[in-house]
Scaffold this active site. Structure first.
Site, PDB file in Angstrom:
ATOM      1  N   ILE A  61      39.749   9.662  57.194  1.00  0.00           N
ATOM      2  CA  ILE A  61      39.041  10.189  56.091  1.00  0.00           C
ATOM      3  C   ILE A  61      37.654   9.831  56.194  1.00  0.00           C
ATOM      4  O   ILE A  61      36.610  10.827  56.002  1.00  0.00           O
ATOM      5  CB  ILE A  61      39.360   9.612  54.727  1.00  0.00           C
ATOM      6  CG1 ILE A  61      40.867   9.854  54.395  1.00  0.00           C
ATOM      7  CG2 ILE A  61      38.644   9.938  53.515  1.00  0.00           C
ATOM      8  CD1 ILE A  61      41.481   9.267  53.102  1.00  0.00           C
ATOM      9  N   GLN A  75      32.724  -2.513  58.856  1.00  0.00           N
ATOM     10  CA  GLN A  75      32.486  -3.497  57.758  1.00  0.00           C
ATOM     11  C   GLN A  75      31.108  -3.281  57.305  1.00  0.00           C
ATOM     12  O   GLN A  75      30.210  -2.913  57.969  1.00  0.00           O
ATOM     13  CB  GLN A  75      32.412  -4.827  58.662  1.00  0.00           C
ATOM     14  CG  GLN A  75      33.829  -5.160  58.548  1.00  0.00           C
ATOM     15  CD  GLN A  75      34.094  -6.695  59.684  1.00  0.00           C
ATOM     16  OE1 GLN A  75      32.968  -6.891  60.299  1.00  0.00           O
ATOM     17  NE2 GLN A  75      35.112  -7.232  59.657  1.00  0.00           N
ATOM     18  N   ASP A 124      30.852  49.626  22.745  1.00  0.00           N
ATOM     19  CA  ASP A 124      31.072  49.641  21.283  1.00  0.00           C
ATOM     20  C   ASP A 124      32.142  48.864  20.671  1.00  0.00           C
ATOM     21  O   ASP A 124      32.502  47.809  21.252  1.00  0.00           O
ATOM     22  CB  ASP A 124      31.418  51.348  21.070  1.00  0.00           C
ATOM     23  CG  ASP A 124      32.327  51.803  22.281  1.00  0.00           C
ATOM     24  OD1 ASP A 124      33.353  51.126  22.400  1.00  0.00           O
ATOM     25  OD2 ASP A 124      31.856  52.899  22.974  1.00  0.00           O
ATOM     26  N   LYS A 160      30.600  52.191  16.645  1.00  0.00           N
ATOM     27  CA  LYS A 160      30.910  53.054  15.657  1.00  0.00           C
ATOM     28  C   LYS A 160      32.001  52.688  14.631  1.00  0.00           C
ATOM     29  O   LYS A 160      33.143  52.235  15.456  1.00  0.00           O
ATOM     30  CB  LYS A 160      31.243  54.491  16.181  1.00  0.00           C
ATOM     31  CG  LYS A 160      30.220  55.063  17.148  1.00  0.00           C
ATOM     32  CD  LYS A 160      30.879  56.341  17.483  1.00  0.00           C
ATOM     33  CE  LYS A 160      30.167  56.697  18.906  1.00  0.00           C
ATOM     34  NZ  LYS A 160      30.827  57.779  19.382  1.00  0.00           N
ATOM     35  N   GLY A 184      36.160  51.333  24.939  1.00  0.00           N
ATOM     36  CA  GLY A 184      37.397  50.904  24.700  1.00  0.00           C
ATOM     37  C   GLY A 184      38.455  51.766  25.462  1.00  0.00           C
ATOM     38  O   GLY A 184      38.204  53.010  25.515  1.00  0.00           O
ATOM     39  N   GLY A 185      39.570  51.310  26.052  1.00  0.00           N
ATOM     40  CA  GLY A 185      40.622  52.237  26.566  1.00  0.00           C
ATOM     41  C   GLY A 185      40.047  52.845  27.860  1.00  0.00           C
ATOM     42  O   GLY A 185      39.388  52.324  28.713  1.00  0.00           O
ATOM     43  N   THR A 244      44.392  53.370  28.769  1.00  0.00           N
ATOM     44  CA  THR A 244      44.365  53.958  27.425  1.00  0.00           C
ATOM     45  C   THR A 244      45.131  53.299  26.369  1.00  0.00           C
ATOM     46  O   THR A 244      46.535  52.860  26.656  1.00  0.00           O
ATOM     47  CB  THR A 244      44.235  55.427  27.540  1.00  0.00           C
ATOM     48  OG1 THR A 244      43.902  55.939  26.222  1.00  0.00           O
ATOM     49  CG2 THR A 244      45.695  55.867  27.635  1.00  0.00           C
ATOM     50  N   MET A 251      43.454  57.407  16.090  1.00  0.00           N
ATOM     51  CA  MET A 251      42.773  57.650  14.859  1.00  0.00           C
ATOM     52  C   MET A 251      43.653  58.178  13.899  1.00  0.00           C
ATOM     53  O   MET A 251      43.270  59.068  12.998  1.00  0.00           O
ATOM     54  CB  MET A 251      41.687  58.357  15.277  1.00  0.00           C
ATOM     55  CG  MET A 251      40.565  57.487  16.095  1.00  0.00           C
ATOM     56  SD  MET A 251      39.096  58.755  16.677  1.00  0.00           S
ATOM     57  CE  MET A 251      39.988  59.504  17.764  1.00  0.00           C
TER      58      MET A 251
HETATM   59  N1  SAH Z   1      39.111  55.667  24.596  1.00  0.00           N
HETATM   60  C1  SAH Z   1      40.001  54.938  23.721  1.00  0.00           C
HETATM   61  C2  SAH Z   1      40.517  55.578  22.450  1.00  0.00           C
HETATM   62  C3  SAH Z   1      39.364  55.621  21.356  1.00  0.00           C
HETATM   63  S1  SAH Z   1      39.694  56.473  19.856  1.00  0.00           S
HETATM   64  C4  SAH Z   1      41.397  54.818  24.547  1.00  0.00           C
HETATM   65  O1  SAH Z   1      41.513  55.431  25.546  1.00  0.00           O
HETATM   66  O2  SAH Z   1      42.216  53.993  24.185  1.00  0.00           O
HETATM   67  C5  SAH Z   1      39.605  54.971  19.042  1.00  0.00           C
HETATM   68  C6  SAH Z   1      41.355  54.968  18.739  1.00  0.00           C
HETATM   69  O3  SAH Z   1      42.061  54.690  19.551  1.00  0.00           O
HETATM   70  C7  SAH Z   1      41.643  54.108  17.587  1.00  0.00           C
HETATM   71  O4  SAH Z   1      41.368  54.572  16.213  1.00  0.00           O
HETATM   72  C8  SAH Z   1      43.198  53.629  17.741  1.00  0.00           C
HETATM   73  O5  SAH Z   1      44.058  54.881  17.203  1.00  0.00           O
HETATM   74  C9  SAH Z   1      43.236  53.868  19.350  1.00  0.00           C
HETATM   75  N2  SAH Z   1      43.175  52.525  20.005  1.00  0.00           N
HETATM   76  C10 SAH Z   1      42.221  52.015  20.667  1.00  0.00           C
HETATM   77  N3  SAH Z   1      42.484  50.958  20.878  1.00  0.00           N
HETATM   78  C11 SAH Z   1      43.639  50.421  20.504  1.00  0.00           C
HETATM   79  C12 SAH Z   1      44.579  49.449  20.423  1.00  0.00           C
HETATM   80  N4  SAH Z   1      44.083  48.241  21.378  1.00  0.00           N
HETATM   81  N5  SAH Z   1      45.700  49.379  19.953  1.00  0.00           N
HETATM   82  C13 SAH Z   1      45.971  50.426  19.153  1.00  0.00           C
HETATM   83  N6  SAH Z   1      45.289  51.436  19.002  1.00  0.00           N
HETATM   84  C14 SAH Z   1      44.045  51.595  19.606  1.00  0.00           C
END
Ligand code: SAH
Length: 443
Positions: free
Chosen positions: A23, A43, A226, A248, A279-280, A309, A361
């Protein structure tokens, strides 16, 4: 923070290692690699500390170690005694050497095994060539300063170069070409146009993000995001990246789509690397198509990174096979979004045998959806499910026929994004879920 992390300059400085064995030898080796003039002694005697910048004790008699620690402390010399936190004035981190890049990891001495595991992960994630990339950039430092005196601009150009083609060339071992690319990039300077990446953030949890999305988040100057983008995903963005929220909430647009398009164009024209985080998946009911059209019309380069998605995440969550050889041969993604209170859906083609419907949606327009589907001939006994926040830790599901879901939806929802799945495959999911619960809690 348990300790204050620093990197010591030891070139030409004296260092003392008290101890014998492997070490002590290893510590002496590390100190020499950092440029120190090292004395190793079995030492301890006080004179050995004269002029030392650092001292380490390892594998020596207890009395020697205690004396070393006390004398070093009294003289204000940083001291470390291996495996004896109480005697330490500093601790040694686990080191990942990518000279001139050094990564040091520490758990403050509380979880050395975890630190080692983390080190292994970082070793794997940071290619050895990273050091060569750092060296290449260092070679251009003076040129960069001269050509781009403005700090912010210089940083932007440097970041572009370090994450672009020049970096790829270094990793591929093509140093000469990388040099040329780097030089050309500097000449082009801040005038280089920005770019927009439409990145799918997935359904919620950060670990459902793609690796490409993760990399771009770490590189972007600006993140335009968003409402559906989870906090965990945003936390992965570069610390000093600008974040712009353009969320939105049903019809209540924070910034109208044209405004978002213009914002993206303006940011890119300013030479910035923009991640438009959605999202998604960006191209599934995300208006990604409109953004790409606007960007292309403005002559701005863009790239789309797909995301998981909602339909895929929700189905996976509930063990619902969207397609299944026996019960579902097609999947249809539809939107239940209404315009002026009206649903713009062509129902008859949706009502077919062996299909799964995923309605985005659709929670607000659920009664209209049910009426339309039943009028087009759907069997009222068709299994359906509402899935809220699929792919996120707070996910929930409600199963039943469409009539049952319509009756319960408003009381059940907690306001998270909700998807409606309809079709025989949904019943398969229910069966799996029950079986799973039985496995987890045997009677
Ligand atoms: N681009 C996104 C969808 C956007 S529209 C995708 O590919 O998932 C937004 C809608 O997507 C929401 O009103 C809902 O119906 C759905 N959504 C998005 N994330 C969701 C989730 N984690 N769980 C359930 N529904 C989801």
């Amino acid at each position: 923070m348990q300790h204050f992390p620093i990197f010591l300059e030891l070139h030409g400085r004296r260092a003392l290692v008290v101890g014998r064995g492997d070490i002590a030898a290893r510590k002496a080796g590390l100190l020499r690699e950092a440029g120190a003039e090292v004395t190793v002694a079995a030492q301890f005697s006080a004179a050995l500390l004269d002029g030392c910048a650092i001292a380490i004790g390892a594998d020596a008699e207890e009395a020697e170690l205690l004396a070393l620690a006390a004398a070093a402390r009294a003289a204000g010399i940083p001291v470390n005694v291996v495996d004896r936190p109480a005697l330490c004035g500093f601790i040694m981190p686990a080191v990942i050497d990518r000279a001139p890049l050094t990564i040091a990891v520490s758990s403050g001495g509380v979880a050395p095994v975890l630190t080692r595991l983390l080190r292994a992960r970082i070793e794997a994630a940071v290619p050895p060539a990273f050091g060569r990339l750092a060296a290449l950039a260092a070679g251009f430092r003076d040129t960069l300063r001269r050509r781009l005196p403005d700090l912010a601009e210089r940083r932007r150009v440097l970041e572009r170069l370090l994450t672009g083609r020049a970096a790829d060339l270094v990793f591929a071992g093509r140093e000469a070409e990388a040099q040329a690319e780097f030089a050309a990039g500097i000449a082009e300077g801040a005038a280089a146009p920005g770019m927009v990446f439409l990145v799918g953030a997935g359904p919620g949890d950060a670990d459902l993000l793609t690796l490409r999305g993760l990399r771009l988040l770490g590189e972007a100057d600006v993140i335009v995001h968003d409402r559906l983008v989870g906090d965990g995903v945003l936390a992965l963005a570069r610390r000093d990246a600008e974040r712009i929220y353009v969320g939105k909430i049903r019809a209540k647009h924070c910034l109208p789509q044209e405004g978002i398009n213009e914002l993206l164009i303006r940011l890119a024209r300013a030479g910035r690397k923009v991640v438009r985080l959605k999202g998604g998946d960006p191209f599934i009911f995300g208006r990604g198509g409109e953004e790409v059209e606007a960007l292309r019309a403005a002559g701005i380069a863009c790239e789309v990174v797909p995301g998981v998605t909602a339909a895929l995440a929700c189905a996976a969550q509930e063990l619902i096979p969207l397609t299944h050889r026996a019960v579902a041969r097609t999947v249809t993604l539809v939107t239940g979004h209404t315009h002026d209170g009206r649903l713009d859906v062509d129902f008859p083609p949706l009502v077919r045998a062996r299909t799964t419907l995923a309605v985005y949606m659709g929670i607000v327009s659920l009664p209209q959806l049910r009426d339309g589907l039943f009028a087009a001939g759907m069997d009222p006994a068709t299994p359906a499910a509402l899935i809220e926040s699929g792919g996120a830790p707070n996910h929930r599901a409600l199963r039943g026929t469409l009539d049952e879901l319509v009756a319960q939806a408003q009381a059940w929802t907690r306001g998270g994004p909700t998807l409606v799945l309809i079709g025989a495959a949904v019943a398969r999911g229910a069966a799996h879920a029950e079986a799973q619960a039985a496995i987890r809690e045997p009677a």
